[in-house]
Design a protein around this motif. Structure first.
Motif, PDB file in Angstrom:
ATOM      1  N   PRO A   5      59.819   7.774  -6.718  1.00  0.00           N
ATOM      2  CA  PRO A   5      58.559   8.515  -6.856  1.00  0.00           C
ATOM      3  C   PRO A   5      57.357   7.591  -7.071  1.00  0.00           C
ATOM      4  O   PRO A   5      56.252   7.898  -6.639  1.00  0.00           O
ATOM      5  CB  PRO A   5      58.786   9.403  -8.090  1.00  0.00           C
ATOM      6  CG  PRO A   5      60.255   9.496  -8.238  1.00  0.00           C
ATOM      7  CD  PRO A   5      60.832   8.225  -7.679  1.00  0.00           C
ATOM      8  N   TYR A   6      57.598   6.468  -7.729  1.00  0.00           N
ATOM      9  CA  TYR A   6      56.520   5.496  -7.956  1.00  0.00           C
ATOM     10  C   TYR A   6      56.005   4.957  -6.623  1.00  0.00           C
ATOM     11  O   TYR A   6      54.805   4.798  -6.427  1.00  0.00           O
ATOM     12  CB  TYR A   6      57.065   4.388  -8.839  1.00  0.00           C
ATOM     13  CG  TYR A   6      56.057   3.478  -9.488  1.00  0.00           C
ATOM     14  CD1 TYR A   6      54.776   3.908  -9.835  1.00  0.00           C
ATOM     15  CD2 TYR A   6      56.399   2.166  -9.784  1.00  0.00           C
ATOM     16  CE1 TYR A   6      53.875   3.061 -10.444  1.00  0.00           C
ATOM     17  CE2 TYR A   6      55.514   1.314 -10.409  1.00  0.00           C
ATOM     18  CZ  TYR A   6      54.246   1.765 -10.725  1.00  0.00           C
ATOM     19  OH  TYR A   6      53.358   0.916 -11.337  1.00  0.00           O
ATOM     20  N   LEU A   7      56.902   4.699  -5.684  1.00  0.00           N
ATOM     21  CA  LEU A   7      56.519   4.254  -4.345  1.00  0.00           C
ATOM     22  C   LEU A   7      55.658   5.313  -3.667  1.00  0.00           C
ATOM     23  O   LEU A   7      54.631   4.996  -3.051  1.00  0.00           O
ATOM     24  CB  LEU A   7      57.758   3.947  -3.499  1.00  0.00           C
ATOM     25  CG  LEU A   7      57.503   3.604  -2.027  1.00  0.00           C
ATOM     26  CD1 LEU A   7      56.722   2.320  -1.896  1.00  0.00           C
ATOM     27  CD2 LEU A   7      58.820   3.517  -1.274  1.00  0.00           C
ATOM     28  N   GLY A  85      54.178  -6.598  -8.803  1.00  0.00           N
ATOM     29  CA  GLY A  85      53.032  -5.764  -8.462  1.00  0.00           C
ATOM     30  C   GLY A  85      52.211  -5.230  -9.610  1.00  0.00           C
ATOM     31  O   GLY A  85      51.260  -4.490  -9.380  1.00  0.00           O
ATOM     32  N   THR A  86      52.532  -5.591 -10.827  1.00  0.00           N
ATOM     33  CA  THR A  86      51.805  -5.036 -11.975  1.00  0.00           C
ATOM     34  C   THR A  86      50.314  -5.333 -11.909  1.00  0.00           C
ATOM     35  O   THR A  86      49.484  -4.432 -12.041  1.00  0.00           O
ATOM     36  CB  THR A  86      52.387  -5.576 -13.293  1.00  0.00           C
ATOM     37  OG1 THR A  86      53.755  -5.213 -13.358  1.00  0.00           O
ATOM     38  CG2 THR A  86      51.659  -5.016 -14.498  1.00  0.00           C
ATOM     39  N   VAL A  87      49.965  -6.575 -11.691  1.00  0.00           N
ATOM     40  CA  VAL A  87      48.554  -6.968 -11.648  1.00  0.00           C
ATOM     41  C   VAL A  87      47.844  -6.243 -10.508  1.00  0.00           C
ATOM     42  O   VAL A  87      46.738  -5.712 -10.687  1.00  0.00           O
ATOM     43  CB  VAL A  87      48.418  -8.501 -11.497  1.00  0.00           C
ATOM     44  CG1 VAL A  87      46.979  -8.901 -11.223  1.00  0.00           C
ATOM     45  CG2 VAL A  87      48.952  -9.200 -12.733  1.00  0.00           C
ATOM     46  N   LEU A  91      44.822  -3.654 -10.954  1.00  0.00           N
ATOM     47  CA  LEU A  91      43.558  -4.026 -10.322  1.00  0.00           C
ATOM     48  C   LEU A  91      43.125  -2.974  -9.303  1.00  0.00           C
ATOM     49  O   LEU A  91      41.949  -2.583  -9.264  1.00  0.00           O
ATOM     50  CB  LEU A  91      43.682  -5.398  -9.653  1.00  0.00           C
ATOM     51  CG  LEU A  91      42.438  -5.914  -8.934  1.00  0.00           C
ATOM     52  CD1 LEU A  91      41.258  -6.029  -9.893  1.00  0.00           C
ATOM     53  CD2 LEU A  91      42.742  -7.267  -8.291  1.00  0.00           C
ATOM     54  N   GLY A  92      44.050  -2.490  -8.489  1.00  0.00           N
ATOM     55  CA  GLY A  92      43.726  -1.448  -7.516  1.00  0.00           C
ATOM     56  C   GLY A  92      43.195  -0.194  -8.200  1.00  0.00           C
ATOM     57  O   GLY A  92      42.205   0.399  -7.759  1.00  0.00           O
ATOM     58  N   VAL A 155      48.387  -2.146  -1.302  1.00  0.00           N
ATOM     59  CA  VAL A 155      49.315  -2.593  -0.251  1.00  0.00           C
ATOM     60  C   VAL A 155      49.982  -3.906  -0.666  1.00  0.00           C
ATOM     61  O   VAL A 155      51.195  -4.066  -0.490  1.00  0.00           O
ATOM     62  CB  VAL A 155      48.577  -2.759   1.101  1.00  0.00           C
ATOM     63  CG1 VAL A 155      49.452  -3.508   2.110  1.00  0.00           C
ATOM     64  CG2 VAL A 155      48.189  -1.392   1.657  1.00  0.00           C
ATOM     65  N   LEU A 156      49.223  -4.818  -1.236  1.00  0.00           N
ATOM     66  CA  LEU A 156      49.790  -6.086  -1.696  1.00  0.00           C
ATOM     67  C   LEU A 156      50.857  -5.864  -2.767  1.00  0.00           C
ATOM     68  O   LEU A 156      51.824  -6.619  -2.857  1.00  0.00           O
ATOM     69  CB  LEU A 156      48.702  -7.020  -2.201  1.00  0.00           C
ATOM     70  CG  LEU A 156      47.725  -7.531  -1.150  1.00  0.00           C
ATOM     71  CD1 LEU A 156      46.606  -8.342  -1.805  1.00  0.00           C
ATOM     72  CD2 LEU A 156      48.441  -8.338  -0.085  1.00  0.00           C
ATOM     73  N   ALA A 157      50.664  -4.835  -3.586  1.00  0.00           N
ATOM     74  CA  ALA A 157      51.648  -4.523  -4.622  1.00  0.00           C
ATOM     75  C   ALA A 157      52.970  -4.083  -4.003  1.00  0.00           C
ATOM     76  O   ALA A 157      54.039  -4.232  -4.624  1.00  0.00           O
ATOM     77  CB  ALA A 157      51.124  -3.439  -5.561  1.00  0.00           C
ATOM     78  N   LEU A 158      52.910  -3.530  -2.815  1.00  0.00           N
ATOM     79  CA  LEU A 158      54.110  -3.033  -2.153  1.00  0.00           C
ATOM     80  C   LEU A 158      54.888  -4.140  -1.430  1.00  0.00           C
ATOM     81  O   LEU A 158      56.029  -3.926  -1.031  1.00  0.00           O
ATOM     82  CB  LEU A 158      53.750  -1.938  -1.145  1.00  0.00           C
ATOM     83  CG  LEU A 158      53.182  -0.664  -1.743  1.00  0.00           C
ATOM     84  CD1 LEU A 158      52.689   0.271  -0.652  1.00  0.00           C
ATOM     85  CD2 LEU A 158      54.198   0.031  -2.635  1.00  0.00           C
ATOM     86  N   THR A 159      54.261  -5.295  -1.254  1.00  0.00           N
ATOM     87  CA  THR A 159      54.928  -6.367  -0.503  1.00  0.00           C
ATOM     88  C   THR A 159      55.758  -7.261  -1.392  1.00  0.00           C
ATOM     89  O   THR A 159      55.624  -7.344  -2.555  1.00  0.00           O
ATOM     90  CB  THR A 159      53.891  -7.235   0.239  1.00  0.00           C
ATOM     91  OG1 THR A 159      52.985  -7.809  -0.682  1.00  0.00           O
ATOM     92  CG2 THR A 159      53.161  -6.409   1.265  1.00  0.00           C
TER      93      THR A 159
END
Length: 159
Positions: A5-7, A85-87, A91-92, A155-159
């Motif tokens: 669900p987080y995704l 991906g926390t940061v 930030l997002g 998007v960067l958090a997902l990579t």
């Protein structure tokens, strides 16, 4: 890796912030230029009509819904504190909540309210119009960049 669900929340965050960035980008790149080219009375009347028409369920769902999503993503990130991906997620969320939603509330909406109180055909409206266009567009540029940056950082958090 972000999953479950987080995704889904983060992907929806990317879509929402990206859609808002697109709307703001359209205003910054051609709508405001077109309105500024009109005689002041026509520009004021057109912008007032746009501002009234913008407060529709469709746009407000995307705009406010993205703010809610960003807040939820920030809270969930603080609670889960993922390894990756926390940061980027924090930030997002901050970029959208402060740089897009926040600027709208403190910079663009007050100018819209002032413009709406003016009768388009008056000297007062004609005098305010160039200042409005300049200031409103400046703040809109910042909202555009903040919304697009929020989408990119998510998007960067997902990579």
């Amino acid at each position: 890796m972000i999953h479950g669900p987080y995704l889904v929340l983060v992907v929806l965050g990317v879509l929402g912030t990206g859609l808002v960035a697109g709307v703001f980008c359209a205003f910054s790149t051609f709508v405001m230029r077109g309105l500024a080219a009109l005689p002041p009375a026509q520009g004021v009347a057109a912008m007032n009509a746009i501002n009234v028409a913008a407060v529709t369920p469709a746009f407000m769902t995307v705009f406010v819904g993205s703010a809610v999503l960003c807040a939820v993503i920030a809270v969930v990130t603080f609670v889960l504190w993922p390894d990756d991906g926390t940061v980027e997620l924090l930030l997002g969320s901050a970029l959208y909540l402060f740089g897009s939603f926040g600027l709208t509330v403190v910079a663009n909406v007050p100018r819209n309210d002032t413009l709406l109180r003016l009768d388009p055909g008056t000297a007062e409206a004609a005098a305010y119009w160039p200042r409005y266009v300049r200031e409103w567009t400046f703040w809109n540029h910042l909202r555009t960049v903040a919304s697009a940056a929020a989408a990119l950082v998510y998007v960067l958090a997902l990579t």
